[in-house]
Design an enzyme around this catalytic site. Structure first.
Site, PDB file in Angstrom:
ATOM      1  N   GLN A  76      -2.809   6.563 -15.039  1.00 51.47           N
ATOM      2  CA  GLN A  76      -2.613   5.112 -15.241  1.00 51.47           C
ATOM      3  C   GLN A  76      -1.810   4.831 -16.510  1.00 51.47           C
ATOM      4  O   GLN A  76      -0.951   3.961 -16.530  1.00 51.47           O
ATOM      5  CB  GLN A  76      -3.955   4.366 -15.288  1.00 51.47           C
ATOM      6  CG  GLN A  76      -4.747   4.403 -13.995  1.00 51.47           C
ATOM      7  CD  GLN A  76      -3.906   4.107 -12.759  1.00 51.47           C
ATOM      8  OE1 GLN A  76      -3.053   3.237 -12.762  1.00 51.47           O
ATOM      9  NE2 GLN A  76      -4.132   4.865 -11.702  1.00 51.47           N
ATOM     10  N   LEU A 133       0.838  -1.204   0.000  1.00 52.02           N
ATOM     11  CA  LEU A 133       0.000   0.000   0.000  1.00 52.02           C
ATOM     12  C   LEU A 133       0.877   1.260   0.000  1.00 52.02           C
ATOM     13  O   LEU A 133       2.078   1.181   0.284  1.00 52.02           O
ATOM     14  CB  LEU A 133      -0.854  -0.054   1.278  1.00 52.02           C
ATOM     15  CG  LEU A 133      -2.278   0.504   1.253  1.00 52.02           C
ATOM     16  CD1 LEU A 133      -3.082  -0.046   0.095  1.00 52.02           C
ATOM     17  CD2 LEU A 133      -2.993   0.180   2.570  1.00 52.02           C
ATOM     18  N   ILE A 134       0.267   2.400  -0.228  1.00 50.65           N
ATOM     19  CA  ILE A 134       0.990   3.676  -0.283  1.00 50.65           C
ATOM     20  C   ILE A 134       1.753   3.881   1.035  1.00 50.65           C
ATOM     21  O   ILE A 134       1.201   3.688   2.116  1.00 50.65           O
ATOM     22  CB  ILE A 134       0.006   4.851  -0.488  1.00 50.65           C
ATOM     23  CG1 ILE A 134      -0.902   4.591  -1.691  1.00 50.65           C
ATOM     24  CG2 ILE A 134       0.757   6.173  -0.643  1.00 50.65           C
ATOM     25  CD1 ILE A 134      -2.065   5.556  -1.813  1.00 50.65           C
ATOM     26  N   LEU A 158       3.189  11.329   8.128  1.00 53.88           N
ATOM     27  CA  LEU A 158       4.555  11.541   8.625  1.00 53.88           C
ATOM     28  C   LEU A 158       5.486  12.065   7.540  1.00 53.88           C
ATOM     29  O   LEU A 158       6.285  12.969   7.770  1.00 53.88           O
ATOM     30  CB  LEU A 158       5.121  10.228   9.179  1.00 53.88           C
ATOM     31  CG  LEU A 158       4.796   9.909  10.628  1.00 53.88           C
ATOM     32  CD1 LEU A 158       5.334   8.535  11.002  1.00 53.88           C
ATOM     33  CD2 LEU A 158       5.381  10.964  11.573  1.00 53.88           C
ATOM     34  N   ASP A 167      10.597  -1.581  -7.423  1.00 54.75           N
ATOM     35  CA  ASP A 167       9.849  -0.904  -6.368  1.00 54.75           C
ATOM     36  C   ASP A 167       8.427  -0.682  -6.893  1.00 54.75           C
ATOM     37  O   ASP A 167       8.192   0.274  -7.628  1.00 54.75           O
ATOM     38  CB  ASP A 167      10.567   0.430  -6.092  1.00 54.75           C
ATOM     39  CG  ASP A 167       9.871   1.290  -5.055  1.00 54.75           C
ATOM     40  OD1 ASP A 167       8.853   0.867  -4.504  1.00 54.75           O
ATOM     41  OD2 ASP A 167      10.373   2.398  -4.810  1.00 54.75           O
ATOM     42  N   GLU A 199      10.303   3.652  -8.205  1.00 52.62           N
ATOM     43  CA  GLU A 199       9.114   4.329  -8.709  1.00 52.62           C
ATOM     44  C   GLU A 199       9.378   5.828  -8.586  1.00 52.62           C
ATOM     45  O   GLU A 199       9.398   6.369  -7.480  1.00 52.62           O
ATOM     46  CB  GLU A 199       7.894   3.951  -7.856  1.00 52.62           C
ATOM     47  CG  GLU A 199       6.635   4.650  -8.319  1.00 52.62           C
ATOM     48  CD  GLU A 199       5.394   4.195  -7.561  1.00 52.62           C
ATOM     49  OE1 GLU A 199       5.494   3.904  -6.366  1.00 52.62           O
ATOM     50  OE2 GLU A 199       4.338   4.158  -8.186  1.00 52.62           O
ATOM     51  N   THR A 223      10.274   1.412  -0.953  1.00 50.29           N
ATOM     52  CA  THR A 223      11.539   1.943  -1.476  1.00 50.29           C
ATOM     53  C   THR A 223      12.711   1.517  -0.595  1.00 50.29           C
ATOM     54  O   THR A 223      13.755   1.089  -1.099  1.00 50.29           O
ATOM     55  CB  THR A 223      11.452   3.483  -1.570  1.00 50.29           C
ATOM     56  OG1 THR A 223      10.307   3.799  -2.349  1.00 50.29           O
ATOM     57  CG2 THR A 223      12.687   4.078  -2.221  1.00 50.29           C
ATOM     58  N   THR A 224      12.527   1.609   0.722  1.00 50.66           N
ATOM     59  CA  THR A 224      13.600   1.236   1.657  1.00 50.66           C
ATOM     60  C   THR A 224      13.909  -0.250   1.539  1.00 50.66           C
ATOM     61  O   THR A 224      15.080  -0.645   1.465  1.00 50.66           O
ATOM     62  CB  THR A 224      13.159   1.557   3.117  1.00 50.66           C
ATOM     63  OG1 THR A 224      12.622   2.864   3.125  1.00 50.66           O
ATOM     64  CG2 THR A 224      14.297   1.447   4.087  1.00 50.66           C
TER      65      THR A 224
HETATM   66  N1  LIG Z   1      -1.367   3.094 -10.300  1.00 42.45           N
HETATM   67  C1  LIG Z   1      -1.488   4.118  -9.465  1.00 42.45           C
HETATM   68  N2  LIG Z   1      -2.630   4.827  -9.421  1.00 42.45           N
HETATM   69  C2  LIG Z   1      -2.782   5.869  -8.593  1.00 42.45           C
HETATM   70  N3  LIG Z   1      -1.818   6.315  -7.775  1.00 42.45           N
HETATM   71  C3  LIG Z   1      -0.656   5.649  -7.781  1.00 42.45           C
HETATM   72  C4  LIG Z   1      -0.433   4.511  -8.602  1.00 42.45           C
HETATM   73  N4  LIG Z   1       0.816   4.057  -8.368  1.00 42.45           N
HETATM   74  C5  LIG Z   1       1.349   4.872  -7.461  1.00 42.45           C
HETATM   75  N5  LIG Z   1       0.478   5.830  -7.103  1.00 42.45           N
HETATM   76  C6  LIG Z   1       0.733   6.936  -6.173  1.00 42.45           C
HETATM   77  O1  LIG Z   1       2.083   7.359  -6.333  1.00 42.45           O
HETATM   78  C7  LIG Z   1       2.622   7.776  -5.084  1.00 42.45           C
HETATM   79  C8  LIG Z   1       3.884   7.014  -4.813  1.00 42.45           C
HETATM   80  O2  LIG Z   1       3.546   5.677  -4.486  1.00 42.45           O
HETATM   81  P1  LIG Z   1       3.928   5.067  -3.069  1.00 42.45           P
HETATM   82  O3  LIG Z   1       3.709   6.055  -2.004  1.00 42.45           O
HETATM   83  O4  LIG Z   1       3.282   3.779  -2.910  1.00 42.45           O
HETATM   84  O5  LIG Z   1       5.408   4.846  -3.309  1.00 42.45           O
HETATM   85  P2  LIG Z   1       6.441   5.142  -2.288  1.00 42.45           P
HETATM   86  O6  LIG Z   1       6.413   6.543  -1.844  1.00 42.45           O
HETATM   87  O7  LIG Z   1       7.656   4.672  -2.953  1.00 42.45           O
HETATM   88  O8  LIG Z   1       5.961   4.195  -1.116  1.00 42.45           O
HETATM   89  P3  LIG Z   1       6.818   3.494  -0.074  1.00 42.45           P
HETATM   90  O9  LIG Z   1       6.744   4.360   1.121  1.00 42.45           O
HETATM   91  O10 LIG Z   1       6.135   2.175   0.106  1.00 42.45           O
HETATM   92  O11 LIG Z   1       8.193   3.368  -0.631  1.00 42.45           O
HETATM   93  C9  LIG Z   1       1.543   7.554  -4.047  1.00 42.45           C
HETATM   94  O12 LIG Z   1       0.876   8.753  -3.803  1.00 42.45           O
HETATM   95  C10 LIG Z   1       0.636   6.515  -4.714  1.00 42.45           C
HETATM   96  O13 LIG Z   1      -0.681   6.567  -4.288  1.00 42.45           O
END
Ligand SMILES: Nc1ncnc2c1ncn2[C@@H]1O[C@H](COP(=O)(O)OP(=O)(O)OP(=O)(O)O)[C@@H](O)[C@H]1O
Length: 224
Positions: free
Chosen positions: A74, A28-29, A158, A98, A51, A34-35
């Site tokens: 998308q 999930l978000i 956070l 990621d 990502e 990433t870590t």
């Molecule tokens: N297919 C998608 N549709 C809508 N929003 C997306 C999609 N893929 C990623 N996002 C959005 O992109 C942003 C980055 O994704 P996410 O926060 O999961 O990655 P992250 O910051 O690398 O997370 P993590 O803390 O797990 O490393 C978030 O706001 C997430 O909701």
């Protein structure tokens, strides 16, 4: 006990297998993908494909007006993820990704179900996704980071990315439930290891445990 195996041209299978190691991190978000991807890349000696949030030219507009930008986002993400798949295939060194490409379709479904994406756009997306999937590489393993919607929201607050302040608990609950179905289905095709940060002191420790679990699975890979 795991052993580091040096790839060697005298044992060509050690060269071949590593290029097939393609690990996807799902969650999930804000789950901490990433870590974990970074640590897993180090432990397994694999390149990491991130990502890129900062470069995402639709994300901020999507959060301001999801209905208007859901399809654009998308398509944008599908293209970015497809490019990564091509790099992983052609670099032939394996990799840790990621966020998997499959999860984008989880988001797309939630957006369609909540009427934030038009049915015809959803169908176009799924058709494109299906056609492109013929040219994608299937993960050898998915590592899923478990978080509850409440924990996810806590982490989002956070890290306080401005654009994410509009994310609601309802959106996270819908995603969480769609992820449940996704994991149930995908685990029939790809091995899934589920982990939770609360079980580990550090991401490095988590990565090491994932590595151990991975080597117990019946996947023929050599890791150096
Ligand atoms: N297919 C998608 N549709 C809508 N929003 C997306 C999609 N893929 C990623 N996002 C959005 O992109 C942003 C980055 O994704 P996410 O926060 O999961 O990655 P992250 O910051 O690398 O997370 P993590 O803390 O797990 O490393 C978030 O706001 C997430 O909701």
């Amino acid at each position: 006990m795991m052993q580091n195996i040096e790839p060697s041209e005298d044992r060509p299978w050690t060269l071949l297998e590593k290029e097939n190691m393609f690990i996807g991190i799902s969650g999930l978000i804000g789950a901490g993908k990433t870590t974990l991807a970074t640590e897993l890349g180090k432990v397994m000696g694999l390149p990491v494909y991130y990502e890129p949030v900062i470069d995402n030219v639709y994300l901020s507009d999507f959060y301001k007006d999801p209905k208007k930008y859901s399809f654009n986002l998308q398509i944008y993400l599908l293209n970015v993820r497809f490019k990564q798949h091509q790099q992983i295939i052609w670099n032939a060194k394996g990799g840790v990704q990621d966020r998997t490409i499959y999860e984008d379709s989880v988001f797309a479904k939630v957006l369609r179900d909540s009427e934030l994406m038009e049915e015809r756009d959803y169908r176009t997306y799924i058709s494109l996704f299906t056609n492109m999937s013929n040219f994608m590489k299937k993960n050898t393993l998915i590592v899923h980071l478990d978080v509850t919607p409440e924990e996810s929201l806590e982490r989002i607050k956070l890290r306080s990315r401005d654009m994410e302040t509009t994310i609601t608990i309802d959106y996270l609950r819908s995603l969480h439930s769609a992820y449940d179905s996704f994991l149930k289905d995908i685990s029939k095709q790809i091995p899934v290891i589920r982990v939770n940060y609360s079980q580990f002191k550090t991401a490095e420790q988590m990565a090491r445990v994932v590595y151990e679990e991975y080597s117990k699975l019946n996947i023929t890979t050599f890791i150096n």
